[in-house]
Design a protein around this motif. Structure first.
Motif, short mmCIF file in Angstrom:
data_model
loop_
_atom_site.label_atom_id
_atom_site.label_comp_id
_atom_site.label_asym_id
_atom_site.label_seq_id
_atom_site.Cartn_x
_atom_site.Cartn_y
_atom_site.Cartn_z
N PRO A 4 -0.68 -0.48 11.92
CA PRO A 4 -2.02 -1.00 11.74
C PRO A 4 -2.09 -1.99 10.46
N PHE A 5 -0.90 -2.29 9.95
CA PHE A 5 -0.81 -3.07 8.65
C PHE A 5 -0.62 -4.50 8.86
N GLN A 6 -0.72 -5.09 7.87
CA GLN A 6 -0.42 -6.63 7.83
C GLN A 6 0.21 -7.02 6.40
N PRO A 7 1.04 -8.14 6.28
CA PRO A 7 1.70 -8.38 5.09
C PRO A 7 0.48 -8.67 4.00
N GLY A 8 0.84 -8.10 3.09
CA GLY A 8 -0.19 -8.33 1.86
C GLY A 8 -0.97 -6.96 1.63
N ASP A 9 -0.73 -6.01 2.71
CA ASP A 9 -1.81 -4.55 2.61
C ASP A 9 -0.85 -3.92 1.38
N VAL A 10 -1.78 -3.02 0.81
CA VAL A 10 -1.06 -2.36 -0.43
C VAL A 10 -1.48 -0.93 -0.34
N LYS A 11 -0.37 -0.24 -0.76
CA LYS A 11 -0.42 1.18 -1.00
C LYS A 11 -0.15 1.70 -2.59
N THR A 12 -0.82 2.61 -3.17
CA THR A 12 -0.74 2.87 -4.67
C THR A 12 -0.31 4.49 -4.81
N TYR A 13 0.50 4.65 -5.74
CA TYR A 13 1.00 5.88 -6.09
C TYR A 13 1.27 6.02 -7.48
N THR A 79 0.76 7.29 -17.54
CA THR A 79 0.66 7.14 -16.43
C THR A 79 1.32 5.79 -15.74
N VAL A 80 2.39 6.08 -14.86
CA VAL A 80 2.81 4.97 -14.17
C VAL A 80 2.09 4.75 -12.65
N GLU A 81 1.66 3.59 -12.35
CA GLU A 81 1.17 3.16 -11.11
C GLU A 81 2.28 2.28 -10.36
N PHE A 82 2.50 2.67 -9.16
CA PHE A 82 3.55 2.13 -8.09
C PHE A 82 2.41 1.24 -7.26
N ARG A 83 2.70 0.25 -7.00
CA ARG A 83 1.77 -0.68 -6.14
C ARG A 83 2.80 -1.56 -5.12
N ALA A 84 2.96 -0.90 -3.82
CA ALA A 84 4.08 -1.41 -2.75
C ALA A 84 2.97 -2.35 -1.89
N THR A 85 3.35 -3.38 -1.62
CA THR A 85 2.97 -4.61 -0.94
C THR A 85 3.70 -4.51 0.43
N PHE A 86 3.12 -4.28 1.37
CA PHE A 86 3.62 -4.73 2.91
C PHE A 86 3.92 -6.25 2.89
N ALA A 87 5.58 -6.29 2.95
CA ALA A 87 5.92 -7.51 3.03
C ALA A 87 6.24 -8.09 4.50
N LEU A 94 10.53 -1.84 7.81
CA LEU A 94 9.51 -2.38 6.91
C LEU A 94 10.17 -2.64 5.59
N THR A 95 9.81 -3.76 5.10
CA THR A 95 10.04 -4.24 3.71
C THR A 95 8.91 -4.11 2.71
N CYS A 96 8.85 -3.82 1.57
CA CYS A 96 7.94 -3.75 0.35
C CYS A 96 8.35 -4.34 -0.53
N ALA A 97 7.49 -5.16 -1.47
CA ALA A 97 7.43 -5.53 -2.77
C ALA A 97 6.88 -4.31 -3.50
N VAL A 98 7.72 -3.95 -4.72
CA VAL A 98 6.98 -2.88 -5.28
C VAL A 98 6.72 -3.45 -7.04
N GLU A 99 5.90 -3.17 -7.49
CA GLU A 99 5.23 -3.32 -8.77
C GLU A 99 5.15 -2.07 -9.49
N VAL A 100 5.46 -1.58 -10.71
CA VAL A 100 5.07 -0.64 -11.40
C VAL A 100 4.59 -0.90 -12.90
N ARG A 101 3.71 -0.36 -13.04
CA ARG A 101 2.95 -0.78 -14.50
C ARG A 101 2.46 0.43 -15.23
#
Length: 137
Positions: A4-13, A79-87, A94-101
């Motif tokens: 159900p996803f497209q490149p650019g969609d984001v999930k956070t944890y 608190t660390v936030e992980f932002r996975a972007t559907f690549a 599935l490959t994701c780009a992930v940024e942690v802040r």
């Protein structure tokens, strides 16, 4: 597998850093900060949040790749936030780009890969490897 996803969609944890997340090796704490190992674990989980919604009955996701670049520390109590972007999704991987802040501070960047496979094939592959007889999954 459904997608159900497209490149650019984001999930956070996110989670709060504790001593259990520190850089510890062979029973010795190296640094009182979030370890690269814990970053990798969180990155994989953030990407897996996509996989969990893509699985159909009889399927499972399995990690294929993890790349972590650690840029700055995260300290206990933060608190660390992980932002996975559907690549991309290619050949059921599935490959994701992930940024942690931590707030505006960039702690890490990286990529994850997870392949969706038939649960039975995966179990057979594991059994064959345990028995010392390699097969393809």
């Amino acid at each position: 597998m459904k997608n159900p996803f497209q490149p650019g969609d984001v999930k956070t944890y996110s989670f709060i850093v504790t001593a259990a997340d520190f850089a510890t090796m062979e029973g010795h704490t190296v640094h009182d900060v979030l370890s690269t190992f814990a970053l990798g674990r969180g990155m994989e989980w953030a990407g897996r949040l996509f996989v969990l919604e893509m699985l159909e009955a009889g399927e499972e996701g399995i990690g294929t790749m993890l790349h972590v670049e650690h840029h700055a520390p995260a300290f206990a109590g933060e608190t660390v936030e992980f932002r996975a972007t559907f690549a991309a999704l290619e050949n059921r991987e599935l490959t994701c780009a992930v940024e942690v802040r931590v707030g505006a501070r960039l702690v890490a960047t990286g990529r994850t890969g997870q392949r969706i496979v038939q649960s039975e094939k995966l179990a057979a592959r594991f059994a064959a490897l345990r028995a010392g007889s390699p097969t393809s999954a």
